[in-house]
Design an enzyme around this catalytic site. Structure first.
Site, PDB file in Angstrom:
ATOM      1  N   LYS A  11       5.465   5.239  -8.226  1.00 64.83           N
ATOM      2  CA  LYS A  11       5.701   4.338  -9.364  1.00 64.83           C
ATOM      3  C   LYS A  11       6.754   3.261  -9.057  1.00 64.83           C
ATOM      4  CE  LYS A  11       4.274   7.665 -12.924  1.00 64.83           C
ATOM      5  NZ  LYS A  11       4.647   8.330 -14.211  1.00 64.83           N
ATOM      6  N   TYR A  51      -4.008   4.514 -18.370  1.00 70.39           N
ATOM      7  CA  TYR A  51      -3.300   5.433 -19.271  1.00 70.39           C
ATOM      8  C   TYR A  51      -3.941   5.468 -20.663  1.00 70.39           C
ATOM      9  CZ  TYR A  51       0.583   6.411 -16.062  1.00 70.39           C
ATOM     10  OH  TYR A  51       1.354   6.862 -15.010  1.00 70.39           O
ATOM     11  N   PHE A  59       5.149   6.334 -26.655  1.00 70.86           N
ATOM     12  CA  PHE A  59       5.720   5.740 -25.440  1.00 70.86           C
ATOM     13  C   PHE A  59       4.734   4.829 -24.704  1.00 70.86           C
ATOM     14  CE2 PHE A  59       4.138  10.030 -24.307  1.00 70.86           C
ATOM     15  CZ  PHE A  59       3.255   9.728 -23.278  1.00 70.86           C
ATOM     16  N   ARG A  87       0.674  18.654  -8.145  1.00 75.42           N
ATOM     17  CA  ARG A  87       1.411  18.860  -9.400  1.00 75.42           C
ATOM     18  C   ARG A  87       2.667  19.696  -9.142  1.00 75.42           C
ATOM     19  NH1 ARG A  87       0.321  15.638 -13.681  1.00 75.42           N
ATOM     20  NH2 ARG A  87       1.376  17.216 -14.906  1.00 75.42           N
ATOM     21  N   THR A  93       7.383  16.647 -15.827  1.00 74.80           N
ATOM     22  CA  THR A  93       7.399  15.241 -16.265  1.00 74.80           C
ATOM     23  C   THR A  93       8.825  14.731 -16.441  1.00 74.80           C
ATOM     24  OG1 THR A  93       5.340  15.691 -17.446  1.00 74.80           O
ATOM     25  CG2 THR A  93       6.488  13.644 -18.003  1.00 74.80           C
ATOM     26  N   ARG A 104      10.328  14.926  -8.366  1.00 76.44           N
ATOM     27  CA  ARG A 104      11.009  14.390  -9.554  1.00 76.44           C
ATOM     28  C   ARG A 104      12.442  14.896  -9.660  1.00 76.44           C
ATOM     29  NH1 ARG A 104       5.673  14.728 -13.495  1.00 76.44           N
ATOM     30  NH2 ARG A 104       5.012  12.541 -13.263  1.00 76.44           N
ATOM     31  N   ASN A 114       9.658   8.289 -13.577  1.00 78.44           N
ATOM     32  CA  ASN A 114       9.686   9.601 -12.923  1.00 78.44           C
ATOM     33  C   ASN A 114       8.952   9.612 -11.573  1.00 78.44           C
ATOM     34  OD1 ASN A 114       7.113   9.511 -13.912  1.00 78.44           O
ATOM     35  ND2 ASN A 114       7.286  11.311 -15.221  1.00 78.44           N
ATOM     36  N   HIS A 117       2.975   9.717 -10.135  1.00 75.36           N
ATOM     37  CA  HIS A 117       1.865  10.195 -10.967  1.00 75.36           C
ATOM     38  C   HIS A 117       1.003  11.101 -10.113  1.00 75.36           C
ATOM     39  CE1 HIS A 117      -1.706  10.276 -13.521  1.00 75.36           C
ATOM     40  NE2 HIS A 117      -2.379  10.171 -12.383  1.00 75.36           N
ATOM     41  N   GLU A 128      -9.841   8.971 -11.596  1.00 75.79           N
ATOM     42  CA  GLU A 128      -8.701   8.120 -11.223  1.00 75.79           C
ATOM     43  C   GLU A 128      -8.892   7.521  -9.824  1.00 75.79           C
ATOM     44  OE1 GLU A 128      -5.262  10.610 -11.955  1.00 75.79           O
ATOM     45  OE2 GLU A 128      -5.532  10.454 -14.126  1.00 75.79           O
TER      46      GLU A 128
HETATM   47  N1  UDP Z   1       6.056   9.506 -20.370  1.00 77.21           N
HETATM   48  C1  UDP Z   1       7.075   8.883 -21.077  1.00 77.21           C
HETATM   49  N2  UDP Z   1       7.643   9.541 -22.137  1.00 77.21           N
HETATM   50  C2  UDP Z   1       7.234  10.787 -22.529  1.00 77.21           C
HETATM   51  C3  UDP Z   1       6.191  11.404 -21.813  1.00 77.21           C
HETATM   52  C4  UDP Z   1       5.620  10.748 -20.730  1.00 77.21           C
HETATM   53  O1  UDP Z   1       7.474   7.764 -20.760  1.00 77.21           O
HETATM   54  O2  UDP Z   1       7.784  11.337 -23.494  1.00 77.21           O
HETATM   55  C5  UDP Z   1       5.444   8.789 -19.230  1.00 77.21           C
HETATM   56  C6  UDP Z   1       5.874   9.363 -17.865  1.00 77.21           C
HETATM   57  O3  UDP Z   1       5.986   8.277 -16.941  1.00 77.21           O
HETATM   58  C7  UDP Z   1       4.719  10.280 -17.532  1.00 77.21           C
HETATM   59  C8  UDP Z   1       3.528   9.495 -18.087  1.00 77.21           C
HETATM   60  O4  UDP Z   1       4.029   8.934 -19.302  1.00 77.21           O
HETATM   61  O5  UDP Z   1       4.633  10.531 -16.151  1.00 77.21           O
HETATM   62  C9  UDP Z   1       2.290  10.306 -18.377  1.00 77.21           C
HETATM   63  O6  UDP Z   1       2.647  11.397 -19.192  1.00 77.21           O
HETATM   64  P1  UDP Z   1       2.045  12.857 -18.933  1.00 77.21           P
HETATM   65  O7  UDP Z   1       2.381  13.683 -20.139  1.00 77.21           O
HETATM   66  O8  UDP Z   1       0.614  12.749 -18.536  1.00 77.21           O
HETATM   67  O9  UDP Z   1       2.948  13.420 -17.726  1.00 77.21           O
HETATM   68  P2  UDP Z   1       2.657  13.674 -16.152  1.00 77.21           P
HETATM   69  O10 UDP Z   1       1.258  14.216 -16.034  1.00 77.21           O
HETATM   70  O11 UDP Z   1       2.844  12.346 -15.439  1.00 77.21           O
HETATM   71  O12 UDP Z   1       3.705  14.676 -15.738  1.00 77.21           O
END
Ligand code: UDP
Length: 140
Positions: A11, A51, A59, A87, A93, A104, A114, A117, A128
């Site tokens: 990112k 997204y 958000f 993962r 996250t 992370r 973070n 992705h 994707e």
């Molecule tokens: N995100 C954010 N605020 C939140 C949750 C998620 O800005 O409260 C952003 C963060 O960059 C995250 C992305 O949205 O990686 C996608 O969210 P997801 O819940 O899919 O998390 P991930 O799979 O990336 O861990």
């Protein structure tokens, strides 16, 4: 165990801090192979499409702004159980909740910025990968 492909994004917070090598090293050390990689600057339309599942989340606007704030590196990763393995090495996250040894925990700035992705299922990985790569761009 099965050989899988998953989709990863390094990112803008990571490209800004010159951490693309550091992130890739952690992915490789976790047993994942980079079989496709390109540096792009996502358009607003691309970020909104990518997204799309988060469109109704509070958000969403900030996330699209962040993901288009600088270059990213989109990658296809290959390995045994690649989706789950990626993962695991990514971590939670919110970096405050991420385990020691994860990308992370080591590198992320915030729950939004973070660093990485990673696809959350094999089904989404295929969607994707197809969103960003042509088949001939992937060299296994
Ligand atoms: N995100 C954010 N605020 C939140 C949750 C998620 O800005 O409260 C952003 C963060 O960059 C995250 C992305 O949205 O990686 C996608 O969210 P997801 O819940 O899919 O998390 P991930 O799979 O990336 O861990």
């Amino acid at each position: 165990m099965a050989l899988q492909r998953t989709f990863s994004i390094i990112k803008p917070d990571a490209t800004r801090r010159n951490l693309t090598g550091a992130v890739t090293k952690m992915l490789e050390e976790a047993g994942l192979r980079v079989v496709a990689s390109k540096r792009i600057h996502m358009t607003k339309e691309q970020a909104e499409g990518f997204y799309g599942v988060h469109r109704e989340r509070p958000f969403f606007g900030d996330l699209v702004a962040f993901m288009t704030s600088g270059p990213v590196v989109v990658q296809v990763l290959e390995g045994e159980d690649a989706v789950a393995k990626n993962r695991e090495v990514m971590g939670a996250t919110n970096p405050a909740n991420a385990d020691e040894g994860t990308i992370r925990k080591a590198l992320a700035e915030s729950i939004e910025a973070n660093t990485v992705h990673g696809s959350d299922s094999l089904e989404n990985a295929k969607i994707e990968i197809d969103f960003f790569f042509k088949p001939e761009e992937i060299v296994g």
